[in-house]
Design an enzyme around this catalytic site. Structure first.
Site, PDB file in Angstrom:
ATOM      1  N   GLN A 258       3.152   9.969   0.747  1.00 50.61           N
ATOM      2  CA  GLN A 258       4.451   9.320   0.977  1.00 50.61           C
ATOM      3  C   GLN A 258       5.465   9.639  -0.128  1.00 50.61           C
ATOM      4  O   GLN A 258       6.664   9.461   0.072  1.00 50.61           O
ATOM      5  CB  GLN A 258       4.282   7.798   1.089  1.00 50.61           C
TER       6      GLN A 258
ATOM      7  N   HIS B 195      -4.641   1.740   7.460  1.00 54.04           N
ATOM      8  CA  HIS B 195      -3.281   2.291   7.552  1.00 54.04           C
ATOM      9  C   HIS B 195      -3.091   3.440   6.550  1.00 54.04           C
ATOM     10  O   HIS B 195      -2.551   4.493   6.890  1.00 54.04           O
ATOM     11  CB  HIS B 195      -2.287   1.155   7.288  1.00 54.04           C
ATOM     12  N   GLU B 196      -3.554   3.227   5.326  1.00 57.80           N
ATOM     13  CA  GLU B 196      -3.332   4.231   4.276  1.00 57.80           C
ATOM     14  C   GLU B 196      -4.200   5.469   4.503  1.00 57.80           C
ATOM     15  O   GLU B 196      -3.761   6.594   4.233  1.00 57.80           O
ATOM     16  CB  GLU B 196      -3.598   3.638   2.889  1.00 57.80           C
TER      17      GLU B 196
ATOM     18  N   HIS C 116      -2.505   7.815   6.728  1.00 51.52           N
ATOM     19  CA  HIS C 116      -1.511   8.661   6.042  1.00 51.52           C
ATOM     20  C   HIS C 116      -2.150   9.946   5.514  1.00 51.52           C
ATOM     21  O   HIS C 116      -1.554  11.021   5.589  1.00 51.52           O
ATOM     22  CB  HIS C 116      -0.899   7.923   4.844  1.00 51.52           C
TER      23      HIS C 116
ATOM     24  N   GLY D 241       0.831  -1.194   0.000  1.00 49.60           N
ATOM     25  CA  GLY D 241       0.000   0.000   0.000  1.00 49.60           C
ATOM     26  C   GLY D 241       0.868   1.247   0.000  1.00 49.60           C
ATOM     27  O   GLY D 241       1.959   1.242   0.575  1.00 49.60           O
TER      28      GLY D 241
ATOM     29  N   CYS E  79       5.593  -0.116   7.235  1.00 49.15           N
ATOM     30  CA  CYS E  79       5.265   1.019   6.381  1.00 49.15           C
ATOM     31  C   CYS E  79       6.484   1.342   5.527  1.00 49.15           C
ATOM     32  O   CYS E  79       7.606   1.335   6.018  1.00 49.15           O
ATOM     33  CB  CYS E  79       4.900   2.220   7.259  1.00 49.15           C
ATOM     34  N   LEU E  80       6.252   1.637   4.258  1.00 45.38           N
ATOM     35  CA  LEU E  80       7.368   2.007   3.382  1.00 45.38           C
ATOM     36  C   LEU E  80       8.067   3.275   3.871  1.00 45.38           C
ATOM     37  O   LEU E  80       9.230   3.493   3.548  1.00 45.38           O
ATOM     38  CB  LEU E  80       6.864   2.204   1.946  1.00 45.38           C
TER      39      LEU E  80
END
Ligand code: QAP
Ligand code: CO
Length: 178
Positions: A51, A133-134, A137, A46, A91-92
């Protein structure tokens, strides 16, 4: 197709409240295709536009094993959530760190598609957690915000050190892809 740079915690640019995406044009198509390219390259499941430093409510997801089930969420809203679970998340933007977070195992949500059409859908398991989660963000929130101050500062120090000494940043495979 362009690989974009992913911002890493504790970068303050990850803390912005993203406004709705209102234009459904070629810029949006380019953004989404760059997001998928970047996400697949980084072995993510994701990615949110913020990001890669694009401040808008756009998310790309693919939780499939074969990496061929693209999901696009524009201006997503959670309509219903059920079944609390604890999920070990990464997370990236927080590479190399994984911690347990309280989430829901089922959600009903609405979002716009790439043409701007509103749709309603349901998600369970990894996909449901990934959407939660996204969406965090898009509101400037990261999974580390749910952790104790001690865990959070350990992660922050680890990532700052990693940036100063980039040879130490060995990126592991994403354990969520079964
Ligand atoms: C968010 O996270 C997520 O640390 C997406 O070294 C995570 O794609 C939602 C990744 C878990 C639900 C459950 C992280 C790749 C990818 C790393 C990701 C890494 C390499 C994380
Ligand atoms: Co993330």
């Amino acid at each position: 197709m362009t690989l974009r740079t992913i911002l890493h915690y504790p970068d303050n640019r990850l803390r912005q409240l993203c406004p709705d995406q209102t234009e459904y044009n070629n810029d949006l198509k380019t953004l989404i295709s760059d997001m998928f390219e970047t996400m697949y390259h980084e072995k993510g499941i994701g990615l949110s536009a913020i990001q890669i430093n694009v401040i808008t409510r756009v998310i790309t997801i693919d939780v499939s094993k074969d990496r061929n089930e693209k999901i696009i969420l524009i201006n997503p809203v959670i309509l219903d959530k059920r079944e609390p679970i604890v999920f070990d998340e990464g997370c990236l933007s927080v590479p190399g760190f994984y911690e347990k977070v309280d989430r829901y195992n089922f959600i009903k949500y609405q979002a716009n598609d790439i043409k701007g059409k509103l749709y309603v859908a349901e998600a369970t398991d990894l996909l449901a957690v990934c959407i939660q989660h996204e969406i965090d963000h898009l509101n400037g929130k990261l999974f580390v915000d749910y952790l104790s101050d001690m865990k959070k500062s350990k992660i922050e120090k680890g990532l700052i050190k990693q940036k100063q000494n980039p040879e130490s940043s060995k990126r592991s495979e994403n354990p969520y892809i079964k």
